[in-house]
Design a protein around this motif. Structure first.
Motif, PDB file in Angstrom:
ATOM      1  N   GLN A 140       0.832  -1.199   0.000  1.00  0.00           N
ATOM      2  CA  GLN A 140       0.000   0.000   0.000  1.00  0.00           C
ATOM      3  C   GLN A 140       0.867   1.249   0.000  1.00  0.00           C
ATOM      4  N   ALA A 141       1.951   1.175   0.746  1.00  0.00           N
ATOM      5  CA  ALA A 141       2.857   2.333   0.775  1.00  0.00           C
ATOM      6  C   ALA A 141       3.461   2.565  -0.608  1.00  0.00           C
ATOM      7  N   ARG A 142       3.792   1.489  -1.294  1.00  0.00           N
ATOM      8  CA  ARG A 142       4.350   1.627  -2.635  1.00  0.00           C
ATOM      9  C   ARG A 142       3.305   2.168  -3.599  1.00  0.00           C
ATOM     10  N   LEU A 143       2.035   1.706  -3.418  1.00  0.00           N
ATOM     11  CA  LEU A 143       0.960   2.236  -4.276  1.00  0.00           C
ATOM     12  C   LEU A 143       0.765   3.728  -4.031  1.00  0.00           C
ATOM     13  N   ASP A 144       0.783   4.085  -2.762  1.00  0.00           N
ATOM     14  CA  ASP A 144       0.573   5.496  -2.427  1.00  0.00           C
ATOM     15  C   ASP A 144       1.686   6.371  -2.983  1.00  0.00           C
ATOM     16  N   ALA A 145       2.860   5.770  -3.137  1.00  0.00           N
ATOM     17  CA  ALA A 145       3.990   6.541  -3.662  1.00  0.00           C
ATOM     18  C   ALA A 145       3.911   6.717  -5.165  1.00  0.00           C
ATOM     19  N   GLY A 146       3.034   5.943  -5.822  1.00  0.00           N
ATOM     20  CA  GLY A 146       2.903   6.042  -7.275  1.00  0.00           C
ATOM     21  C   GLY A 146       4.026   5.306  -7.980  1.00  0.00           C
ATOM     22  N   GLY A 194       0.588  -4.471 -11.046  1.00  0.00           N
ATOM     23  CA  GLY A 194       1.140  -5.650 -10.362  1.00  0.00           C
ATOM     24  C   GLY A 194       0.899  -5.594  -8.860  1.00  0.00           C
ATOM     25  N   LEU A 195       1.066  -4.385  -8.291  1.00  0.00           N
ATOM     26  CA  LEU A 195       0.829  -4.241  -6.856  1.00  0.00           C
ATOM     27  C   LEU A 195      -0.642  -4.421  -6.512  1.00  0.00           C
ATOM     28  N   GLN A 196      -1.523  -3.897  -7.391  1.00  0.00           N
ATOM     29  CA  GLN A 196      -2.960  -4.055  -7.155  1.00  0.00           C
ATOM     30  C   GLN A 196      -3.358  -5.530  -7.206  1.00  0.00           C
ATOM     31  N   HIS A 197      -2.793  -6.252  -8.164  1.00  0.00           N
ATOM     32  CA  HIS A 197      -3.075  -7.683  -8.268  1.00  0.00           C
ATOM     33  C   HIS A 197      -2.579  -8.416  -7.013  1.00  0.00           C
TER      34      HIS A 197
END
Length: 244
Positions: free
Chosen positions: A83-89, A97-100
């Motif tokens: 989630q932190a990586r997603l939030d970082a864009g 890939g992160l969402q999956h």
């Protein structure tokens, strides 16, 4: 063997004491509390085995639940990192890939939590079973303690009576002729009774009535003659009740 009639009659007093002592010894061995304690001891042993099995079941479930909690925590940690990586864009491909992976982790967490919940329900039932066995075990131990207390109280009472009877026996036996006591004790140890009153022509030991030559033998015997029953070999003490 010769012995004064009065000495022979006093054998009956001695026999009464020895009979009482034998009855007390039998009572000591056959107290109902002894059977109760034995029964409860077997019950406690079985319950203790059951308690151990119930405790093992609870411990096994606790271990499995702890393992699931560790696995769930690992999933949560990984989700928080993703989630932190997603939030970082980032690049679209990386985000997809992160969402999956997040979706996979959510399913995994749900599966683990469901499995943990099922184990927790099983543990609740296992703990109830353990508590039930523990309660039965405590109750059985209380019954054993109570029975042991009653046994000890009965033992103390029997010991007191035995001491009283033994104290009375000593002087009585000491006043009787040594050879008479030796014969009496030998017969008593062999058959449980050393001397018995002859009443109405019947031996008080074996309860057999004397007839003919046997009765004539006893009738003709001098008063100081120690007469024994031909059937049971006990000393027959003759008094006015003997029917001679």
């Amino acid at each position: 063997m010769k012995a004064a009639p009065e000495a022979q009659r006093r054998l009956l007093d001695l026999q009464a004491i020895d009979t009482a002592l034998a009855q007390l010894a039998h009572r000591r061995k056959s107290l109902p509390e002894l059977a109760e304690i034995d029964t409860v001891a077997r019950e406690i042993s079985a319950l203790e085995d059951e308690r151990v099995r119930a405790q093992v079941a609870v411990d096994d479930l606790d271990r499995d639940i702890s393992r699931f909690e560790r696995d769930i925590e690992q999933v949560r940690t990984r989700k928080a990192r993703d989630q932190a990586r997603l939030d970082a864009g980032g690049a679209l491909r990386e985000i997809e890939g992160l969402q999956h992976e997040m979706a996979t982790l959510n399913r995994r967490q749900s599966e683990l939590e469901d499995a943990e919940l099922e184990l927790m329900e099983q543990r609740e039932s296992a703990e109830e079973a353990l508590n039930g066995v523990t309660a039965k075990l405590a109750e059985a131990n209380e019954r054993r303690t109570s029975a042991e207390a009653r046994r000890d109280e009965a033992y103390a009472e029997i010991t007191k009576e035995e001491e009283f009877k033994t104290a009375a026996r000593g002087p009585l036996a000491a006043d009787l002729p040594t050879d008479l006591i030796a014969l009496y004790d030998k017969i008593r140890l062999d058959s449980g009774m050393g001397a018995a009153l002859m009443r109405a022509g019947r031996c008080g030991g074996c309860r057999i009535e004397l007839y003919g030559a046997d009765l004539a033998r006893v009738r003709s015997a001098p008063d100081d003659e120690v007469v024994r029953c031909e059937e049971c070999r006990r000393i027959m003490v003759r008094t006015a009740e003997s029917g001679l």
